[in-house]
Design a protein around this motif. Structure first.
Motif, PDB file in Angstrom:
ATOM      1  N   UNK A 130     -55.431 -49.446  49.679  1.00 38.16           N
ATOM      2  CA  UNK A 130     -54.584 -48.776  48.969  1.00 38.16           C
ATOM      3  C   UNK A 130     -55.029 -47.906  47.694  1.00 38.16           C
ATOM      4  N   UNK A 131     -56.452 -48.447  47.226  1.00 42.34           N
ATOM      5  CA  UNK A 131     -57.145 -47.637  46.236  1.00 42.34           C
ATOM      6  C   UNK A 131     -57.470 -46.253  47.056  1.00 42.34           C
ATOM      7  N   UNK A 132     -57.977 -46.420  48.205  1.00 46.44           N
ATOM      8  CA  UNK A 132     -58.944 -45.268  48.975  1.00 46.44           C
ATOM      9  C   UNK A 132     -57.777 -44.368  49.175  1.00 46.44           C
ATOM     10  N   UNK A 133     -56.508 -44.637  49.597  1.00 47.34           N
ATOM     11  CA  UNK A 133     -55.342 -43.813  50.044  1.00 47.34           C
ATOM     12  C   UNK A 133     -54.941 -42.869  48.774  1.00 47.34           C
ATOM     13  N   UNK A 134     -54.905 -43.672  47.576  1.00 45.70           N
ATOM     14  CA  UNK A 134     -54.350 -43.355  46.461  1.00 45.70           C
ATOM     15  C   UNK A 134     -55.401 -42.215  45.706  1.00 45.70           C
ATOM     16  N   UNK A 135     -56.825 -42.575  46.099  1.00 50.62           N
ATOM     17  CA  UNK A 135     -57.824 -41.803  45.601  1.00 50.62           C
ATOM     18  C   UNK A 135     -57.856 -40.289  46.378  1.00 50.62           C
ATOM     19  N   UNK A 136     -57.410 -40.442  47.635  1.00 48.02           N
ATOM     20  CA  UNK A 136     -57.297 -39.177  48.372  1.00 48.02           C
ATOM     21  C   UNK A 136     -56.073 -38.201  48.163  1.00 48.02           C
ATOM     22  N   UNK A 137     -55.130 -38.883  47.103  1.00 46.66           N
ATOM     23  CA  UNK A 137     -54.117 -37.987  47.072  1.00 46.66           C
ATOM     24  C   UNK A 137     -52.926 -38.031  47.726  1.00 46.66           C
ATOM     25  N   UNK A 138     -52.933 -39.166  48.625  1.00 45.37           N
ATOM     26  CA  UNK A 138     -51.745 -39.182  49.564  1.00 45.37           C
ATOM     27  C   UNK A 138     -50.458 -40.070  48.926  1.00 45.37           C
ATOM     28  N   UNK A 147     -46.367 -56.128  50.310  1.00 43.94           N
ATOM     29  CA  UNK A 147     -47.253 -57.016  50.447  1.00 43.94           C
ATOM     30  C   UNK A 147     -46.848 -58.384  49.811  1.00 43.94           C
ATOM     31  N   UNK A 148     -47.210 -59.594  50.119  1.00 44.08           N
ATOM     32  CA  UNK A 148     -46.731 -60.575  49.232  1.00 44.08           C
ATOM     33  C   UNK A 148     -46.827 -60.272  47.882  1.00 44.08           C
ATOM     34  N   UNK A 149     -46.047 -61.379  47.266  1.00 48.03           N
ATOM     35  CA  UNK A 149     -45.935 -61.233  45.633  1.00 48.03           C
ATOM     36  C   UNK A 149     -47.318 -61.219  44.935  1.00 48.03           C
ATOM     37  N   UNK A 150     -48.038 -62.403  45.545  1.00 48.49           N
ATOM     38  CA  UNK A 150     -49.265 -62.713  44.688  1.00 48.49           C
ATOM     39  C   UNK A 150     -50.459 -61.777  45.287  1.00 48.49           C
ATOM     40  N   UNK A 151     -50.232 -60.534  45.907  1.00 48.23           N
ATOM     41  CA  UNK A 151     -51.237 -59.699  46.418  1.00 48.23           C
ATOM     42  C   UNK A 151     -52.015 -58.818  45.356  1.00 48.23           C
ATOM     43  N   UNK A 152     -51.463 -58.917  44.009  1.00 50.83           N
ATOM     44  CA  UNK A 152     -52.298 -58.279  42.852  1.00 50.83           C
ATOM     45  C   UNK A 152     -51.814 -56.544  42.841  1.00 50.83           C
ATOM     46  N   UNK A 153     -50.675 -56.513  43.251  1.00 50.48           N
ATOM     47  CA  UNK A 153     -50.314 -54.866  43.277  1.00 50.48           C
ATOM     48  C   UNK A 153     -50.250 -54.203  41.975  1.00 50.48           C
ATOM     49  N   UNK A 154     -49.792 -55.001  40.925  1.00 48.77           N
ATOM     50  CA  UNK A 154     -49.545 -54.582  39.587  1.00 48.77           C
ATOM     51  C   UNK A 154     -50.911 -54.329  38.908  1.00 48.77           C
ATOM     52  N   UNK A 155     -51.861 -55.240  39.224  1.00 48.59           N
ATOM     53  CA  UNK A 155     -53.322 -55.105  38.671  1.00 48.59           C
ATOM     54  C   UNK A 155     -53.747 -53.918  39.288  1.00 48.59           C
ATOM     55  N   UNK A 156     -53.799 -53.781  40.253  1.00 50.08           N
ATOM     56  CA  UNK A 156     -54.390 -52.551  41.065  1.00 50.08           C
ATOM     57  C   UNK A 156     -53.941 -51.053  40.535  1.00 50.08           C
ATOM     58  N   UNK A 204     -41.612 -36.811  52.667  1.00 54.48           N
ATOM     59  CA  UNK A 204     -43.096 -36.522  52.324  1.00 54.48           C
ATOM     60  C   UNK A 204     -43.981 -36.283  53.380  1.00 54.48           C
ATOM     61  N   UNK A 205     -44.851 -35.165  53.435  1.00 52.67           N
ATOM     62  CA  UNK A 205     -45.357 -34.834  54.462  1.00 52.67           C
ATOM     63  C   UNK A 205     -46.877 -35.401  54.482  1.00 52.67           C
ATOM     64  N   UNK A 206     -47.327 -35.680  53.301  1.00 51.79           N
ATOM     65  CA  UNK A 206     -48.785 -36.385  53.068  1.00 51.79           C
ATOM     66  C   UNK A 206     -48.525 -37.877  52.854  1.00 51.79           C
ATOM     67  N   UNK A 207     -48.044 -38.465  53.753  1.00 51.69           N
ATOM     68  CA  UNK A 207     -47.446 -39.966  53.548  1.00 51.69           C
ATOM     69  C   UNK A 207     -48.109 -41.034  54.370  1.00 51.69           C
ATOM     70  N   UNK A 208     -48.691 -42.225  53.972  1.00 51.68           N
ATOM     71  CA  UNK A 208     -48.859 -43.339  54.631  1.00 51.68           C
ATOM     72  C   UNK A 208     -48.358 -44.444  54.156  1.00 51.68           C
ATOM     73  N   UNK A 209     -48.190 -45.538  55.040  1.00 51.14           N
ATOM     74  CA  UNK A 209     -47.609 -46.680  54.662  1.00 51.14           C
ATOM     75  C   UNK A 209     -48.533 -47.789  55.163  1.00 51.14           C
ATOM     76  N   UNK A 210     -48.773 -48.867  54.019  1.00 49.93           N
ATOM     77  CA  UNK A 210     -49.459 -49.965  54.294  1.00 49.93           C
ATOM     78  C   UNK A 210     -48.756 -51.203  54.341  1.00 49.93           C
ATOM     79  N   UNK A 211     -49.065 -52.161  55.061  1.00 48.43           N
ATOM     80  CA  UNK A 211     -48.130 -53.232  55.409  1.00 48.43           C
ATOM     81  C   UNK A 211     -49.243 -54.498  55.458  1.00 48.43           C
TER      82      UNK A 211
END
Length: 855
Positions: free
Chosen positions: A151-159, A165-174, A313-320
């Motif tokens: 997720x970090x890499x995708x965001x860092x590339x501006x997409x 992801x499960x509740x305990x995956x650490x999304x908020x921290x990231x 959104x043209x420059x869009x990805x999804x991660x599951x």
């Protein structure tokens, strides 16, 4: 090749048998306090399982990776100091899983131990380097999980990105770490963090403020409340708001645009009328900046790709991701029909109950509540526990039962008096809500409770006390489902319900279960299912993931929508609810702006579909009946355009007949404020809700709203409610008065009447301008702002605008003894004083320090 090898290992009967023994022994010891079986002492078995785990950890299958994680953590928990090389094997498994936060928990560091064989060492170093990111120069890197790194890499590339992801995956921290990263850039982007509830506004803004202050950014102002047209918005101020507050910002400040937007709990696009508002807000933000980057965070959804289509959104990805970063043990506690004192304990393993042992109750329990209290108390002594309640009243009753047991236990053990921290919390609760609020006594025994209608600073103080270990038990309602980050070792559920009429579904169950054990805090969490066979619903048998169905999608395909649009006389229900209202208003705005075709394209409606023609015809018919301009309609997205037109025409008639004076709001501190407020609410009830002319609910609404706007303490509002109601109903209790008052303020005053008063103010201004009262139109008292804030003095509003709670702001206003401080003056006043010398509560001082970095 690795997947095939992992399959062979996984299908081996002996492996499965030994895995069951290991996991069962781990649960026996740490979850129910019984000693492990003798099989767990076999070093050979443990070694065999760990060797298998090093293979399973490299598989692409979720079940294999979860098995590897459970083997490694269970072996470490049971035998960490007994068998040589166990630390090294655990590190190898966790590094192959990419779970470096768990590694830090087990080893204290994320760097590989020097005792690893050289090839394995190289592999581990490579994995660690690949998962480590730098927030800013001068700060150490942070090691992420595989999911977080992707997720970090995708965001860092501006997409733009949608992630499930499960509740305990650490999304908020990231996400907070990523905001800190972009904040260190030469040009700070304008960031908005959209959350579904007011409770999360306080949590997210406070956590961001702490992060910024820790990075040395003490000048950051986080905007959490709507700002009037005359207030200047700092260029680099981050926003943390619900979609309703953000919509107000966009309306009042048409020039503002955002660069990066996080949508937390993004599945809310399917949350009825609020989902329509969220969709409309994000569309408007994209119109202002088509290159805006979006991140949609969801727990357990099957189609995170939906956002790319919904917002074109043209420059869009999804991660599951379904990887387990913290495991949950599902433990059944079944009371015996033949022996009321016996409880059978079993572990749910792959859908089957694996017996763990039996417990004996000290006394017979006959009700669901008694069973929940007794078993939670008995099994929750080894760490902190969450107990789920289906509503505020049950929440309070369960907490009272747990507090009684904790007090009895403390008395038997000769325990000392309540700690200083508990006493401070109790005092704060009683002063902030009411001296008789049950929470004030419960926290002295180490038990808290938490539900949505409680004042935000009280909720936050309870959350802080739980995180700090000052509370052993926390009873909570479905606020836990909305992203609230409250880590606990154990979670207890007994016939859980989403609401009074709806059992908890499978998706909500797994979202809730993820609150047991949190990334970087525990390897596992224990979820206790009390009398599961008696539950009305069977969430374990349902799907873990939900499919997002945006409300607009659902409504567009409902034939009733066209009939609704074609009927100007359609009335809301008896409570003022109307499911199609927001959708109609949004589509009307799209039609007027020539965007209806684009909106339907995004919703996947085929070009030649009949619904396009029928909708266009119905909206054209509506346009012929509505004279209001687009700016007015856009300012009131939650009110039908027909009802806006109806209210506008009513106001014009009064102005033409009597002049504007009778319609003008009066400041809450001025004479006549109550009667004028009641009159305004009555007009809204008549013209928007179309209630009967004899309906008197406007009087009750004004009784609660006026003291709230004046900044009166909650205790005074509660006492007034109690004194009034007890005359009509002698059995009315103070507990009822507290619950009714808190619910009324949260769901009616701060939601329904903010909505109505906002519509009234917009249309009154339009009517005044149209009738030539230009100067009068510029001096309408901002009742909607006062209702939302619970304040009407400049000083108190300024403190709230800095991100402080109403309770803290009221206390600081009292100490400041000034009512005219603007935002910068209010901040300067705080900065220039030592609050500890002013008799300010330690909990309020903590909030000020968290928000402003004031010491």
């Amino acid at each position: 090749m690795l997947n095939e090898l992992a399959d062979r290992v996984w299908r081996n009967p002996k492996f499965q048998s030994e895995l069951s023994v290991l996991v069962a022994n781990r649960v026996r010891r740490s979850a129910i306090g019984t000693p492990p079986l003798s099989e767990a002492t076999d070093e050979g078995m443990v070694v065999r399982l760990l060797q298998s785990a090093t293979i399973l950890a490299q598989s692409a299958k979720r079940v294999h990776r979860e098995g590897a994680y459970r083997i490694a953590t269970a072996a470490f928990t049971l035998h960490g100091g007994e068998f040589g090389g166990l630390h090294d094997l655990l590190y190898v498994v966790l590094s192959r899983l990419g779970n470096f936060p768990a590694m830090k928990l087990s080893h204290g560091v994320v760097e590989p131990p020097g005792t690893l064989p050289f090839p394995v060492m190289l592999e581990a170093v490579h994995r660690l380097d690949g998962n480590t990111v730098c927030i800013r120069d001068g700060l150490p890197g942070i090691a992420l999980t595989d999911f977080q790194r992707e997720v970090w890499d995708a965001l860092d590339h501006g997409v733009s990105l949608g992630a499930s992801a499960p509740t305990s995956a650490g999304k908020s921290y990231l996400l907070q770490a990523f905001i800190r990263r972009i904040w260190a850039a030469p040009r700070r982007p304008r960031v908005a963090y959209v959350v579904p509830t007011r409770a999360l506004i306080n949590q997210v803004s406070a956590e961001l403020a702490e992060s910024f202050h820790g990075d040395g950014f003490d000048d950051v102002t986080i905007i959490t409340v709507p700002l009037s047209a005359g207030q200047e918005i700092p260029i680099d101020a981050p926003f943390v708001m619900t979609q309703e507050r953000l919509q107000l910002i966009l309306t009042v400040h048409p020039e503002i645009a955002f660069d990066f937007v996080i949508v937390d709990e993004a599945q809310s696009v399917g949350d009825g009328s609020r989902g329509v508002i969220l969709t409309a807000v994000l569309e408007e933000m994209l119109r202002r900046n088509p290159r805006m980057q979006l991140f949609f965070a969801c727990p357990n959804v099957s189609n995170p790709d939906v956002f790319g289509r919904l917002f074109a959104l043209k420059n869009y990805r999804h991660h599951h991701s379904r990887d387990v970063t913290v495991a949950q043990n599902l433990i059944h506690l079944d009371r015996s029909d033949s022996n009321p004192l016996r409880v059978d304990v079993s572990l749910n393993r792959m859908g089957r109950k694996l017996p763990l042992g039996r417990l004996r109750l000290m006394e017979e329990v006959t009700t669901i509540r008694q069973a929940t209290v007794r078993l939670s108390h008995m099994l929750g002594q080894g760490g902190q526990s969450l107990v789920y309640a289906s509503g505020p009243s049950e929440c309070q009753n369960l907490a009272a039962g747990l507090a009684r047991l904790e007090r009895a236990k403390a008395e038997l053990e000769g325990a000392p008096e309540a700690s200083e921290q508990r006493v401070q919390l109790s005092t704060f609760v009683k002063e902030g809500v009411h001296p008789q609020f049950a929470l004030g006594d419960a926290v002295l025994a180490g038990v808290g409770f938490h539900y949505g209608a409680m004042p935000p600073p009280v909720r936050r103080a309870v959350e802080d006390a739980f995180r700090d270990g000052d509370l052993k038990f926390l009873v909570s309602t479905s606020t836990l489902l909305h992203g609230l980050n409250l880590p606990a070792r154990s979670l207890f559920l007994n016939r859980p319900r989403r609401s009074s009429t709806t059992p908890l579904g499978a998706v909500d169950f797994w979202n809730l279960a993820g609150r047991a054990g949190r990334l970087g805090k525990e390897f596992e969490g224990d979820v206790y299912l009390i009398d599961y066979d008696q539950w009305e619903n069977r969430p374990l048998e349902g799907e873990r993931e939900a499919k997002i169905r945006p409300t607009l999608d659902e409504h567009i395909r409902d034939r009733e929508l066209v009939a609704y649009i074609s009927d100007p006389e359609r009335k809301p229900d008896i409570k003022g609810n109307d499911p199609f209202e927001n959708t109609f208003t949004k589509l009307f705005s799209d039609h007027r702006a020539g965007r209806l075709g684009v909106a339907l394209d995004r919703l996947g409606v085929p070009p030649g579909a009949e619904v396009r023609t029928r909708l266009a015809e119905a909206l054209a018919g509506a346009e012929a009946l509505v004279t209001l301009d687009e700016g007015v309609i856009r300012a009131n997205p939650t009110v039908s355009v027909y009802r806006q037109q109806r209210l506008y025409e009513h106001l014009v008639k009064i102005i033409d007949r009597e002049g504007p004076e009778r319609l003008m709001p009066i400041h809450p501190f001025n004479r006549g404020a109550y009667y004028r407020l009641a009159d305004i609410f009555k007009i809204c009830h008549d013209q928007i809700f179309q209630w009967r002319s004899k309906d008197r609910r406007h009087l009750r609404a004004a009784v609660f709203s006026l003291p709230w706007m004046r900044g009166d303490p909650l205790s005074r509002i509660i006492d007034a409610n109690f004194k009034f109601e007890v005359k009509r109903t002698p059995l009315y209790t103070m507990d009822q008065a507290i619950l009714v008052t808190l619910k009324t303020i949260e769901t009616e005053v701060r939601f329904t009447y903010v909505r109505l008063a906002g519509c009234y103010a917009t249309l009154l201004r339009r009517a005044l301008l149209d009738r030539g009262y230009l100067q009068v139109a510029e001096h309408i008292v901002p009742i909607p702002l006062f209702l939302e804030m619970g304040a009407c003095s400049d000083t108190m509003i300024s403190f709230i605008g800095l991100g402080l709670s109403r309770i803290s702001s009221r206390e600081l206003t009292r100490v400041a003894r000034r009512f005219d401080l603007g935002p910068s003056e209010a901040k300067a006043w705080i900065r220039g004083r030592d609050l500890s010398e002013l008799g300010i509560s330690p909990i309020i001082r903590r909030e000020v320090n968290r928000v402003l970095g004031n010491g």
